[in-house]
Design a protein around this motif. Structure first.
Motif, PDB file in Angstrom:
ATOM      1  N   ASP A 245       0.862  -1.184   0.000  1.00 32.39           N
ATOM      2  CA  ASP A 245       0.000   0.000   0.000  1.00 32.39           C
ATOM      3  C   ASP A 245       0.898   1.233   0.000  1.00 32.39           C
ATOM      4  OD1 ASP A 245      -1.897   1.947   0.249  1.00 32.39           O
ATOM      5  OD2 ASP A 245      -2.857   1.120   2.047  1.00 32.39           O
ATOM      6  N   ILE A 246       0.951   1.939  -1.144  1.00 34.33           N
ATOM      7  CA  ILE A 246       1.758   3.154  -1.255  1.00 34.33           C
ATOM      8  C   ILE A 246       0.942   4.314  -0.704  1.00 34.33           C
ATOM      9  CG2 ILE A 246       2.848   4.748  -2.865  1.00 34.33           C
ATOM     10  CD1 ILE A 246       3.457   2.409  -4.665  1.00 34.33           C
ATOM     11  N   GLY A 247       1.465   4.968   0.333  1.00 36.79           N
ATOM     12  CA  GLY A 247       0.706   5.997   1.032  1.00 36.79           C
ATOM     13  C   GLY A 247      -0.328   5.363   1.932  1.00 36.79           C
ATOM     14  N   CYS A 248       0.110   4.408   2.762  1.00 39.40           N
ATOM     15  CA  CYS A 248      -0.840   3.613   3.548  1.00 39.40           C
ATOM     16  C   CYS A 248      -1.471   4.394   4.686  1.00 39.40           C
ATOM     17  CB  CYS A 248      -0.152   2.376   4.096  1.00 39.40           C
ATOM     18  SG  CYS A 248       1.145   2.725   5.319  1.00 39.40           S
ATOM     19  N   GLY A 266       3.594  -1.611   4.058  1.00 43.13           N
ATOM     20  CA  GLY A 266       3.132  -0.236   3.955  1.00 43.13           C
ATOM     21  C   GLY A 266       4.269   0.709   3.600  1.00 43.13           C
ATOM     22  N   ILE A 267       3.960   1.710   2.761  1.00 44.36           N
ATOM     23  CA  ILE A 267       4.896   2.774   2.404  1.00 44.36           C
ATOM     24  C   ILE A 267       4.235   4.085   2.809  1.00 44.36           C
ATOM     25  CG2 ILE A 267       6.300   3.805   0.591  1.00 44.36           C
ATOM     26  CD1 ILE A 267       6.837   0.852   1.063  1.00 44.36           C
ATOM     27  N   ASP A 270       4.987  10.082   5.935  1.00 45.50           N
ATOM     28  CA  ASP A 270       4.672  10.911   7.078  1.00 45.50           C
ATOM     29  C   ASP A 270       5.032  10.170   8.368  1.00 45.50           C
ATOM     30  OD1 ASP A 270       2.474  11.762   9.270  1.00 45.50           O
ATOM     31  OD2 ASP A 270       2.895  13.458   7.940  1.00 45.50           O
ATOM     32  N   PRO A 271       5.902  10.734   9.212  1.00 43.35           N
ATOM     33  CA  PRO A 271       6.344  10.003  10.416  1.00 43.35           C
ATOM     34  C   PRO A 271       5.208   9.683  11.376  1.00 43.35           C
ATOM     35  CG  PRO A 271       7.798  11.868   9.942  1.00 43.35           C
ATOM     36  CD  PRO A 271       6.616  12.017   9.046  1.00 43.35           C
ATOM     37  N   GLY A 272       4.301  10.642  11.596  1.00 41.90           N
ATOM     38  CA  GLY A 272       3.220  10.390  12.545  1.00 41.90           C
ATOM     39  C   GLY A 272       2.317   9.256  12.103  1.00 41.90           C
ATOM     40  N   MET A 273       1.947   9.249  10.833  1.00 41.95           N
ATOM     41  CA  MET A 273       1.090   8.175  10.332  1.00 41.95           C
ATOM     42  C   MET A 273       1.825   6.843  10.313  1.00 41.95           C
ATOM     43  SD  MET A 273      -1.108   9.883   7.238  1.00 41.95           S
ATOM     44  CE  MET A 273      -2.331  11.162   7.554  1.00 41.95           C
ATOM     45  N   ALA A 274       3.115   6.870   9.982  1.00 37.65           N
ATOM     46  CA  ALA A 274       3.875   5.622   9.963  1.00 37.65           C
ATOM     47  C   ALA A 274       3.915   4.990  11.347  1.00 37.65           C
ATOM     48  CB  ALA A 274       5.282   5.882   9.433  1.00 37.65           C
ATOM     49  N   ILE A 282       2.195  -3.751  11.515  1.00 35.23           N
ATOM     50  CA  ILE A 282       2.415  -3.801  10.072  1.00 35.23           C
ATOM     51  C   ILE A 282       3.848  -3.377   9.763  1.00 35.23           C
ATOM     52  CG2 ILE A 282       1.657  -2.865   7.846  1.00 35.23           C
ATOM     53  CD1 ILE A 282      -1.044  -2.292   9.180  1.00 35.23           C
ATOM     54  N   GLU A 283       4.452  -4.007   8.792  1.00 33.78           N
ATOM     55  CA  GLU A 283       5.762  -3.589   8.285  1.00 33.78           C
ATOM     56  C   GLU A 283       5.581  -2.312   7.464  1.00 33.78           C
ATOM     57  OE1 GLU A 283       9.152  -5.023   5.047  1.00 33.78           O
ATOM     58  OE2 GLU A 283       7.616  -6.438   5.733  1.00 33.78           O
ATOM     59  N   VAL A 284       6.118  -1.198   7.928  1.00 32.47           N
ATOM     60  CA  VAL A 284       5.938   0.099   7.284  1.00 32.47           C
ATOM     61  C   VAL A 284       7.309   0.701   7.005  1.00 32.47           C
ATOM     62  CG1 VAL A 284       4.953   2.408   7.467  1.00 32.47           C
ATOM     63  CG2 VAL A 284       3.739   0.452   8.464  1.00 32.47           C
ATOM     64  N   HIS A 285       7.489   1.174   5.760  1.00 33.60           N
ATOM     65  CA  HIS A 285       8.735   1.840   5.355  1.00 33.60           C
ATOM     66  C   HIS A 285       8.462   3.336   5.260  1.00 33.60           C
ATOM     67  CE1 HIS A 285      10.832  -1.945   4.389  1.00 33.60           C
ATOM     68  NE2 HIS A 285       9.603  -2.377   4.070  1.00 33.60           N
ATOM     69  N   GLU A 286       9.177   4.091   6.043  1.00 38.45           N
ATOM     70  CA  GLU A 286       8.946   5.522   6.131  1.00 38.45           C
ATOM     71  C   GLU A 286       9.757   6.253   5.056  1.00 38.45           C
ATOM     72  OE1 GLU A 286       9.657   8.981   9.469  1.00 38.45           O
ATOM     73  OE2 GLU A 286       9.103   6.946  10.170  1.00 38.45           O
TER      74      GLU A 286
END
Length: 442
Positions: A245-248, A266-267, A270-274, A282-286
């Motif tokens: 999901d780009i811009g998750c 997840g991509i 935004d640090p707060g949303m990440a 979830i695995e999220v790349h900031e």
């Protein structure tokens, strides 16, 4: 008794049922007594009277029954004459069931129909032969059934050649267009090296704008949005894992999919949303989509989805994301992007202009064209959420029998005009492009 005197039926029945007088006179008490001459005469006179009474009674009944019988006969005759089935039977009987002329006409019409059918079969066979020849010209191995895939392969080859020519063009070529392979340095600060700048997509337009608060106020109920996304794309994403999901954002969609044992990534820059997305496990790349996609192996992803992201990108960055998606997705992988629909003018006047981070509206035909040129095989458009609350009402007079013909015709013309206006002004507010990568080579 005179013939005209009325005789009741009860009296006749008693008279006929009564025993003869001579039998009454010969009672068992005196079986040996012989009746006198006077007694025999009286008995004979009584028998004669009873017979005369019975004849008069029969005549009376016959005269009374004649009008009733005649009326019943007329009623039956009228009922039979008024029955259409009886009339048809009489007509067929008079014509001998079916006349010969009708049989002749039927046979002639059947013969003509049979001839026309054979001619039509010949034309269909001729068209089929032409289509087979055309299919073999496009796809010699499969014929017409594989012509569509062959066209798609040729289109992909042409677009791939264009991409290679664009990426291999030198910096001094006059026809070179600014592309994702070499980011523009026109806005570089003085003294900066030509290759040291990040892509334009890595630079935030503003660090003061509270986009998280903006989404909370104007995007809508997050739970409703999540339910809508799962209903629209959940099954397709589950069939193509892992899902990126780009811009998750906060990771609502990926969190729901992970609950169903779907592998998700997840991509989110935004640090707060990440942070909120990581709290869901979830695995999220900031980082931004371009740098992350370049870092993953080719043909390693099952599906990529973006919701209301591409309209925030510059054109070159958008093209780069699409071309990288084709490279990183597996054969037959799925790319989904949902974005505002500028073909519906209410979107431009409301939601699109409301967001100051939007770069440009993406017309559905433009985004479909960009997906095709990027190398996707099957590109389809899906439209959602028409602004029905703004629709102009129809003026339908078809159900009003008392309305004159000119009014019904005028109302039909007005309804057609209103339908076109509703589509242009208040049509679907969102659309999605759903594209797939070419299948694996045989």
């Amino acid at each position: 008794m005179p013939p005209s005197d009325p005789v009741s039926p009860e009296a006749v029945d008693r008279l006929l049922a009564a025993p003869p007088e001579d039998a009454a006179e010969q009672s068992p008490a005196a079986p040996q007594e012989r009746p006198s001459l006077r007694g025999r005469a009286v008995a004979r006179a009584r028998r004669t009277a009873r017979a005369a009474a019975a004849r008069r009674l029969g005549a009376v009944y016959q005269r009374a029954a004649e009008p009733v019988n005649r009326r019943l006969e007329l009623m039956v005759r009228d009922a039979v004459d008024g029955d259409p089935a009886v009339e048809q039977v009489r007509e067929l009987a008079s014509r001998g069931s079916l006349d010969e002329d009708r049989l002749r006409h039927r046979d002639e019409a059947e013969r003509v129909t049979r001839v026309n059918l054979e001619l039509l079969k010949g034309e269909v066979r001729h068209v089929q032969e032409l289509l087979d020849e055309l299919g073999m010209a496009f796809a010699p191995a499969t014929g017409l059934a594989g012509a569509g895939a062959r066209f798609a392969e040729l289109r992909e080859a042409v677009h791939g050649l264009e991409r290679r020519m664009r990426s291999s063009a030198g910096p001094t070529d006059p026809g070179r267009s600014t592309g994702p392979a070499a980011p523009s340095t026109a806005d570089a600060p003085e003294g900066a090296a030509a290759g040291s700048l990040p892509d334009r997509s890595d630079q935030l337009e503003s660090t003061l704008f509270d986009y998280v608060g903006f989404e909370r106020r104007f995007r809508g109920d997050p739970e409703e949005i999540l339910t809508t996304l799962v209903d629209r794309y959940g099954d397709l994403l589950r069939d193509h894992q892992p899902v990126v999901d780009i811009g998750c954002g906060r990771g609502e969609l990926l969190g729901r999919l992970s609950e169903q044992d779907v592998a998700v990534i997840g991509i989110e820059p935004d640090p707060g949303m990440a942070v909120e997305a990581r709290e869901r496990g979830i695995e999220v790349h900031e980082e931004l989509a371009g740098p992350w996609l370049r870092s993953v192996p080719d043909h390693s992803l099952g599906s990529i989805i973006t919701t209301h992201v591409l309209e925030h990108l510059q054109l070159d960055d958008l093209i780069e994301v699409l071309e990288l998606a084709v490279t990183k997705l597996r054969p037959g992988g799925v790319f989904i992007s949902e974005t505002p629909n500028p073909a519906s003018l209410i979107v431009l006047g409301n939601s699109y202009l409301l967001d100051p981070t939007h770069v440009r509206p993406l017309h559905p035909s433009l985004l479909a064209f960009l997906c095709e040129t990027a190398g996707f095989r099957d590109v389809r458009l899906q439209f959602f959420s028409p602004a029905t609350g703004y629709h102009l009402p129809r003026v339908d007079l078809s159900g009003h029998r008392e309305a004159p013909d000119w009014a019904v015709e005028l109302a039909g013309s007005v309804d057609q005009g209103f339908s076109r206006l509703n589509e242009v002004l208040f049509g679907p507010q969102d659309y999605a492009v759903v594209a797939t990568t070419p299948p694996a080579a045989d």
